[in-house]
Design a protein around this motif. Structure first.
Motif, PDB file in Angstrom:
ATOM      1  N   GLN A  25      71.152  95.803 -78.210  1.00 49.87           N
ATOM      2  CA  GLN A  25      71.884  94.622 -77.766  1.00 49.87           C
ATOM      3  C   GLN A  25      72.818  94.073 -78.838  1.00 49.87           C
ATOM      4  O   GLN A  25      73.751  93.348 -78.540  1.00 49.87           O
ATOM      5  N   PRO A  88      74.942 101.656 -70.229  1.00 51.11           N
ATOM      6  CA  PRO A  88      74.073 100.578 -69.748  1.00 51.11           C
ATOM      7  C   PRO A  88      73.025 100.211 -70.793  1.00 51.11           C
ATOM      8  O   PRO A  88      72.651 101.029 -71.625  1.00 51.11           O
ATOM      9  N   LEU A  89      72.556  98.967 -70.710  1.00 50.21           N
ATOM     10  CA  LEU A  89      71.541  98.502 -71.648  1.00 50.21           C
ATOM     11  C   LEU A  89      70.192  99.165 -71.412  1.00 50.21           C
ATOM     12  O   LEU A  89      69.356  99.200 -72.286  1.00 50.21           O
ATOM     13  N   GLU A 101      73.487  98.905 -62.806  1.00 43.76           N
ATOM     14  CA  GLU A 101      74.818  98.561 -63.328  1.00 43.76           C
ATOM     15  C   GLU A 101      75.086  97.067 -63.185  1.00 43.76           C
ATOM     16  O   GLU A 101      75.600  96.433 -64.096  1.00 43.76           O
ATOM     17  N   ALA A 104      72.908  95.212 -65.756  1.00 42.68           N
ATOM     18  CA  ALA A 104      73.472  95.357 -67.103  1.00 42.68           C
ATOM     19  C   ALA A 104      74.707  94.484 -67.264  1.00 42.68           C
ATOM     20  O   ALA A 104      74.889  93.829 -68.298  1.00 42.68           O
TER      21      ALA A 104
END
Length: 160
Positions: A25, A88-89, A101, A104
Motif C-alpha cells: 500500500q 490490484p491491491l 477491481e 481495489a
C-alpha cells in the motif's frame, strides 16, 4: 541470542503474505517488487537481531512500515513513476462474488491512513490495539477512522 532459521521460516510462512500486502500500500504507483524487498530485508534484519524483540509481530509490522516509507521516499528522489499501470491491491478468490477491481479502486479513494488501517485490520487481521501502537494513534481514533473508512467503502461500492 538470535532467532533460529526454523523459527524465521515459520514467521515468514505465517506473516510474509500479510506483511507484503501491507507494504504494497505504500507503493501506489506499481513498484510492488520494492514491497517484497522491504519484507525480505525486515526478515533478514530480524534474523540478526540480538536479542529478538518481545513482540515479534508488532516489530515486523513497524519495521515493514518504516522500511516501506523510507523506500518510497528514496524512489521519489530517484525516479519518476508510471501512473497508468497499477496492479490490484489483492488477488480475488476465483469463487468470490466480489468485484476485486471495484474494491481495489475504492480503496485507492481512501486517504492513506484509512487505507492503512483497513489493510491492517482486514487483511493482516491485527487487533485495533496493535494498529494503534503501530500508527502511534489512540485506539479510539483507529476504531473511529476504521468505521469511517468502511462507511466510505460501502458508499463507493454501492455506486453503479
Amino acid at each position: 541470542m538470535t532467532i533460529d532459521s526454523a523459527t524465521i521460516r515459520d514467521l515468514v510462512n505465517a506473516h510474509g503474505a500479510p506483511l507484503t500486502l501491507y507494504a504494497r500500500q505504500f507503493f501506489p504507483f506499481g513498484n510492488f517488487h520494492a514491497a517484497e524487498e522491504v519484507v525480505q530485508d525486515v526478515f533478514h534484519r530480524l534474523s540478526r537481531l540480538t536479542p529478538p524483540p518481545d513482540n515479534v509481530s508488532g516489530w515486523l509490522y513497524a519495521a515493514v512500515r518504516n522500511g516501506a516509507i523510507s523506500a518510497v521516499r528514496s524512489d521519489k528522489r530517484r525516479e519518476r513513476r508510471e501512473t497508468d499501470r497499477q496492479p490490484p491491491l489483492f488477488q480475488p478468490d476465483t469463487e468470490s462474488s466480489f468485484d476485486a477491481e471495484k474494491i481495489a479502486m475504492s480503496l485507492t479513494k481512501l486517504d492513506r491512513e484509512q487505507r492503512e488501517i483497513v489493510t491492517l485490520r482486514l487483511w493482516s487481521d491485527l487487533p485495533f490495539s496493535e494498529i494503534a501502537t503501530l500508527l502511534d494513534l489512540p485506539k479510539t481514533t483507529v476504531f473511529r477512522r476504521y468505521g469511517e473508512a468502511l462507511e466510505t467503502l460501502r458508499q463507493l461500492l454501492d455506486e453503479p
